[in-house]
Design a protein around this motif. Structure first.
Motif: not given
Length: 150
Positions: A3-4, A7-8, A11, A37, A40, A44, A49
């Motif tokens: 998930a991290e 999200c990265s 972004s 952007s 996310p 994190v 998250v």
């Protein structure tokens, strides 16, 4: 962990789109895209998250959400039953009937259009008699007031 990473990547892609938008000289839009952007990656870094992922895969969290949904359903059901049976609205209806009885002109709010929605044609003006005074003017006003029930 995945998930991290997602999200990265979101972004990074958003910042790339913001850079292209800024290159096209749309700076306000580019700034807005950059702000969206960065959300996310900010989530994190704050740990939100990880908390959301732990909650999404927790059976006790799902049971809790189910109980909250059931509680909401019970509240909405009781409100619907109250509205249909009139338990809560009896006092309101009595107050409305009393207010209608006490009204000075209850039908004054209704439009007096007559049979059609078009306004009626104006009658031709009457020629004034040479000897008539202010009495004719007041009789016209009285007729208008009587017509409207005042």
């Amino acid at each position: 962990m995945i998930a991290e990473t997602i999200c990265s990547a979101v972004s990074a892609a958003g910042l790339g789109i913001a850079a292209i938008t800024a290159y096209r000289r749309r700076f306000l839009t580019a700034t807005r895209i950059a702000a969206y952007s960065l959300i996310p990656i900010g989530l994190v870094l704050t740990g939100a998250v990880a908390w959301a992922v732990d909650t999404a895969f927790s059976p006790t969290a799902w049971i809790g959400f189910g109980l909250l949904g059931g509680s909401w359903l019970l509240f909405m059901t009781t409100r619907a039953v109250e509205r249909r049976s009139g338990i809560a609205g009896r006092k309101d209806r009595k107050a409305a009937k009393a207010a209608q009885r006490d009204a000075v002109a209850p039908a004054a709010s209704a439009p007096s259009l007559g049979g059609s929605a078009r306004p009626a044609a104006r009658p031709a003006p009457r020629p004034k008699a040479s000897g008539s005074g202010a009495g004719d003017d007041f009789s016209d006003i009285e007729a208008i007031l009587k017509k409207h029930g005042i």
